[in-house]
Design a protein around this motif. Structure first.
Motif, short mmCIF file in Angstrom:
data_model
loop_
_atom_site.label_atom_id
_atom_site.label_comp_id
_atom_site.label_asym_id
_atom_site.label_seq_id
_atom_site.Cartn_x
_atom_site.Cartn_y
_atom_site.Cartn_z
N UNK A 137 -3.69 95.04 23.75
CA UNK A 137 -3.79 94.75 25.19
C UNK A 137 -2.43 94.42 25.78
N UNK A 138 -1.63 93.65 25.06
CA UNK A 138 -0.30 93.29 25.55
C UNK A 138 0.61 94.52 25.62
N UNK A 139 0.58 95.35 24.58
CA UNK A 139 1.43 96.55 24.55
C UNK A 139 1.02 97.53 25.64
N UNK A 140 -0.28 97.71 25.85
CA UNK A 140 -0.72 98.64 26.88
C UNK A 140 -0.41 98.11 28.28
N UNK A 141 -0.39 96.81 28.44
CA UNK A 141 0.02 96.26 29.73
C UNK A 141 1.52 96.51 29.94
N UNK A 142 2.30 96.36 28.89
CA UNK A 142 3.73 96.69 28.96
C UNK A 142 3.92 98.16 29.32
N UNK A 143 3.21 99.05 28.62
CA UNK A 143 3.36 100.48 28.87
C UNK A 143 2.96 100.85 30.30
N UNK A 144 1.90 100.23 30.80
CA UNK A 144 1.49 100.50 32.18
C UNK A 144 2.60 100.13 33.15
N UNK A 145 3.20 98.99 32.95
CA UNK A 145 4.27 98.57 33.84
C UNK A 145 5.51 99.46 33.70
N UNK A 146 5.75 99.94 32.49
CA UNK A 146 6.86 100.85 32.22
C UNK A 146 6.64 102.19 32.95
N UNK A 147 5.47 102.77 32.77
CA UNK A 147 5.14 104.07 33.37
C UNK A 147 5.09 103.97 34.90
N UNK A 148 4.37 102.97 35.40
CA UNK A 148 4.21 102.83 36.85
C UNK A 148 5.48 102.33 37.52
N UNK A 149 6.21 101.44 36.85
CA UNK A 149 7.43 100.89 37.42
C UNK A 149 8.50 101.95 37.64
N UNK A 150 8.46 103.02 36.85
CA UNK A 150 9.42 104.10 37.02
C UNK A 150 8.82 105.31 37.72
N UNK A 151 7.60 105.13 38.23
CA UNK A 151 6.99 106.16 39.08
C UNK A 151 6.71 107.48 38.39
#
Length: 185
Positions: free
Chosen positions: A139-153
């Motif tokens: 859950x923590x890693x997927x939250x990180x990945x979501x922010x990574x993917x979405x944060x860079x558009x």
């Protein structure tokens, strides 16, 4: 449109991993261990945790990709994954998986919000210490990945067949092998 110059042929995290291979390597190794390494939870169950967290995070790429990866490895396939992503608390899953998904979704909101009662319920449903640990980390890693993917558009394909093709490759070669495979990374 992505906020940085990534290969337009490589959607989502795939383009970001291609952009910075030196950061992709340890992240990819972590995902390989968490989602495909030896564990009493099946690969499909671990992918399902990631897919549910990604859907809850409103990350189109991750929820579709890991939903397809889960569907390819779970009895019940895409119907089970869709039902679980829409309503994880009432999906046709084992009590253990529902308890682990509660922990995962709480971790997604705030790790400090995970309660002793949630952990006790997971244990009572048969979850092991490792399964509880890995659920929180997924859950923590997927939250990180979501922010990574979405944060860079980054962009996500709209074609379900793209995700199905990537899922077939993942089942065969794992995460490291997707990088050079057609239709995958």
């Amino acid at each position: 449109m992505p906020h940085i110059a990534v290969d337009p042929e490589k959607p989502g995290i795939i383009g970001l991993f291609d952009f910075r291979p030196e950061t992709a390597k340890p992240l990819g190794e972590l995902v390989e261990v968490l989602l495909r390494g030896p564990n009493s939870l099946s690969r499909g169950e671990r992918e399902l945790i990631g897919a549910v967290v990604s859907r809850s995070n409103d990350c189109s790429f991750c929820s579709q990709a890991h939903g397809a990866f889960a569907a390819a490895q779970l009895e019940g396939g895409s119907d089970l994954v869709e039902r679980t992503q829409k309503d994880p608390h009432n999906a046709p899953l084992s009590d253990k998986m529902r308890a682990l998904l509660r922990i995962a979704l709480t971790t997604r909101d705030s790790g400090k919000s995970v309660t002793a009662e949630q952990i006790a319920a997971a244990r009572s449903a048969g979850a092991t210490e490792t399964e509880i640990h890995d659920t929180v980390l997924i859950a923590a890693v997927f939250s990180l990945f979501t922010r990574y993917v979405d944060g860079l558009g980054t962009e996500a394909p709209d074609a379900p067949e793209w995700y199905a093709g990537a899922a077939r490759q993942l089942v065969q070669v794992g995460y490291p092998g997707l990088a050079g495979a057609p239709g995958g990374r």
